[in-house]
Motif scaffolding. Structure first.
Motif, PDB file in Angstrom:
ATOM      1  N   LEU A   1     -20.088  41.388  26.545  1.00 22.18           N
ATOM      2  CA  LEU A   1     -19.823  40.059  27.083  1.00 22.18           C
ATOM      3  C   LEU A   1     -20.769  39.651  28.206  1.00 22.18           C
ATOM      4  O   LEU A   1     -21.170  38.488  28.281  1.00 22.18           O
ATOM      5  CB  LEU A   1     -18.380  39.983  27.602  1.00 22.18           C
ATOM      6  CG  LEU A   1     -17.293  40.041  26.526  1.00 22.18           C
ATOM      7  CD1 LEU A   1     -15.918  40.090  27.180  1.00 22.18           C
ATOM      8  CD2 LEU A   1     -17.396  38.859  25.567  1.00 22.18           C
ATOM      9  N   CYS A   2     -21.119  40.570  29.077  1.00 20.62           N
ATOM     10  CA  CYS A   2     -21.854  40.207  30.291  1.00 20.62           C
ATOM     11  C   CYS A   2     -23.116  41.039  30.462  1.00 20.62           C
ATOM     12  O   CYS A   2     -23.475  41.434  31.570  1.00 20.62           O
ATOM     13  CB  CYS A   2     -20.944  40.352  31.508  1.00 20.62           C
ATOM     14  SG  CYS A   2     -19.497  39.276  31.456  1.00 20.62           S
ATOM     15  N   GLY A   3     -23.787  41.329  29.374  1.00 24.47           N
ATOM     16  CA  GLY A   3     -24.966  42.188  29.416  1.00 24.47           C
ATOM     17  C   GLY A   3     -24.609  43.573  28.947  1.00 24.47           C
ATOM     18  O   GLY A   3     -24.135  43.762  27.831  1.00 24.47           O
ATOM     19  N   ASP A   4     -24.835  44.589  29.789  1.00 23.20           N
ATOM     20  CA  ASP A   4     -24.396  45.941  29.455  1.00 23.20           C
ATOM     21  C   ASP A   4     -22.871  46.012  29.467  1.00 23.20           C
ATOM     22  O   ASP A   4     -22.191  45.183  30.082  1.00 23.20           O
ATOM     23  CB  ASP A   4     -24.965  46.939  30.467  1.00 23.20           C
ATOM     24  CG  ASP A   4     -26.474  47.083  30.367  1.00 23.20           C
ATOM     25  OD1 ASP A   4     -27.035  46.781  29.289  1.00 23.20           O
ATOM     26  OD2 ASP A   4     -27.090  47.466  31.385  1.00 23.20           O
ATOM     27  N   TYR A   5     -22.335  47.039  28.810  1.00 19.74           N
ATOM     28  CA  TYR A   5     -20.895  47.254  28.788  1.00 19.74           C
ATOM     29  C   TYR A   5     -20.363  47.294  30.217  1.00 19.74           C
ATOM     30  O   TYR A   5     -20.908  47.976  31.085  1.00 19.74           O
ATOM     31  CB  TYR A   5     -20.598  48.575  28.088  1.00 19.74           C
ATOM     32  CG  TYR A   5     -19.134  48.825  27.761  1.00 19.74           C
ATOM     33  CD1 TYR A   5     -18.658  48.604  26.483  1.00 19.74           C
ATOM     34  CD2 TYR A   5     -18.255  49.293  28.723  1.00 19.74           C
ATOM     35  CE1 TYR A   5     -17.322  48.844  26.156  1.00 19.74           C
ATOM     36  CE2 TYR A   5     -16.923  49.526  28.419  1.00 19.74           C
ATOM     37  CZ  TYR A   5     -16.465  49.309  27.136  1.00 19.74           C
ATOM     38  OH  TYR A   5     -15.134  49.543  26.837  1.00 19.74           O
ATOM     39  N   SER A   6     -19.289  46.541  30.491  1.00 18.52           N
ATOM     40  CA  SER A   6     -18.735  46.455  31.830  1.00 18.52           C
ATOM     41  C   SER A   6     -17.218  46.489  31.770  1.00 18.52           C
ATOM     42  O   SER A   6     -16.619  46.607  30.687  1.00 18.52           O
ATOM     43  CB  SER A   6     -19.193  45.163  32.522  1.00 18.52           C
ATOM     44  OG  SER A   6     -18.524  44.035  31.975  1.00 18.52           O
ATOM     45  N   ALA A   7     -16.586  46.352  32.915  1.00 17.06           N
ATOM     46  CA  ALA A   7     -15.130  46.321  32.971  1.00 17.06           C
ATOM     47  C   ALA A   7     -14.563  45.211  32.101  1.00 17.06           C
ATOM     48  O   ALA A   7     -13.469  45.349  31.537  1.00 17.06           O
ATOM     49  CB  ALA A   7     -14.659  46.149  34.416  1.00 17.06           C
TER      50      ALA A   7
END
Length: 292
Positions: free
Chosen positions: A157-163
């Motif tokens: 969703l926001c580039g690399d995998y995040s929270a």
């Protein structure tokens, strides 16, 4: 710095999945303690030693502090491990990720209530309520905004995998497991979760640990799980394993698995069974099998 992580049932506890991903997906060391969702004692009673915690997941810090909310876990872990990448580094992406997580944390009650996470089965011919359809429409709006703002080409969703992705993993499981209709872009995002090795490891454990709980069943026709089809494997009672030490613990092998004509050993039935459920999901086993 190793944390204690108290979780519910792998197959059914969607919030536990979020909490586990916040450590497992970002390389934060942890030890697991599982609660029994089929026990007479409530979850709150099983957590009596960690009051005031009442729900899972619970993160216990090295100082002995119980953090009993997944959003709080994300913030605390990000503060302690800024290098892990739990929140995006880019300011725009980080603000977007926090916005998505906050709305996921507080909303979508119809989807949660009508379509509880159940990683042991998948359904077809599900007719969602108007409230569920409204939740799905809002979820797609959030996903589309995040992708347009932060990650127009990548799978997350926001580039690399995040929270943000950790928090929406159980939503992806619900969309897949109930065959809910979403756009092509949303289906691609769901497919990225189903193929993610960490998600596959969690589901493999859910298939072999704990009882099948009737209260999570729904009166729909069942279909095969829509994620990647695992490599064939089965537990066996006899054979000569290629390895003498368990790929996970390093302890002597006692339990055997056969896959594609080869025999491998593990130190206990759970190590064996989680590998049988999805051999390609476990890097330590893949390294053993492929001689990496």
């Amino acid at each position: 710095m190793t944390y204690d992580l108290i979780l519910g049932d792998y197959a059914y506890s969607s919030w536990s999945l979020r909490g586990w991903l916040l450590l497992a997906r970002f390389g934060v060391p942890y030890r697991v303690r599982l609660l029994d969702f089929d026990a007479e004692a409530s979850v709150a009673r099983q957590l009596a030693d960690l009051a005031p915690a009442r729900t899972v997941p619970v993160l216990v810090t090295p100082e002995g502090v119980a953090v009993s909310d997944s959003f709080a876990m994300a913030e605390e872990l990000a503060s302690r491990h800024p290098e892990a990448g739990i929140w995006p580094k880019d300011a725009r992406a980080r603000a977007t990720a926090r916005t998505l997580v906050a709305e996921m944390h507080a909303g979508f009650g119809a989807l949660r209530g009508d379509c509880p996470m159940n990683l042991r089965t998948a359904y077809s011919r599900v007719t969602p309520s108007a409230a569920v359809l409204a939740d799905l429409a809002r979820i797609e709006t959030l996903w589309q905004h995040a992708r347009a703002t932060c990650a127009p080409t990548g799978p997350w969703l926001c580039g690399d995998y995040s929270a943000a992705d950790a928090f929406f993993a159980p939503v992806a499981a619900r969309i897949a497991g109930y065959g809910l209709s979403v756009s092509e872009d949303a289906r691609a995002y769901v497919a990225a979760h189903l193929a993610d090795p960490a998600f596959r490891r969690w589901r493999a454990m859910g298939l072999v640990r704990g009882a099948t709980l009737a209260r999570y069943a729904k009166p729909y026709a069942t279909v095969p799980w829509p994620g990647p089809v695992p490599r064939p494997a089965r537990a066996v009672a006899e054979g000569t394993p290629e390895n003498m030490a368990c790929p996970y613990s390093g302890d002597p092998v006692t339990d055997l698995m056969e896959s594609e004509g080869r025999i491998f050993g593990f130190c206990n039935p759970f190590c064996r069974d989680k590998t049988v459920a999805d051999p390609d999901a476990w890097p330590a086993f893949v390294a053993l099998r492929d001689g990496v």
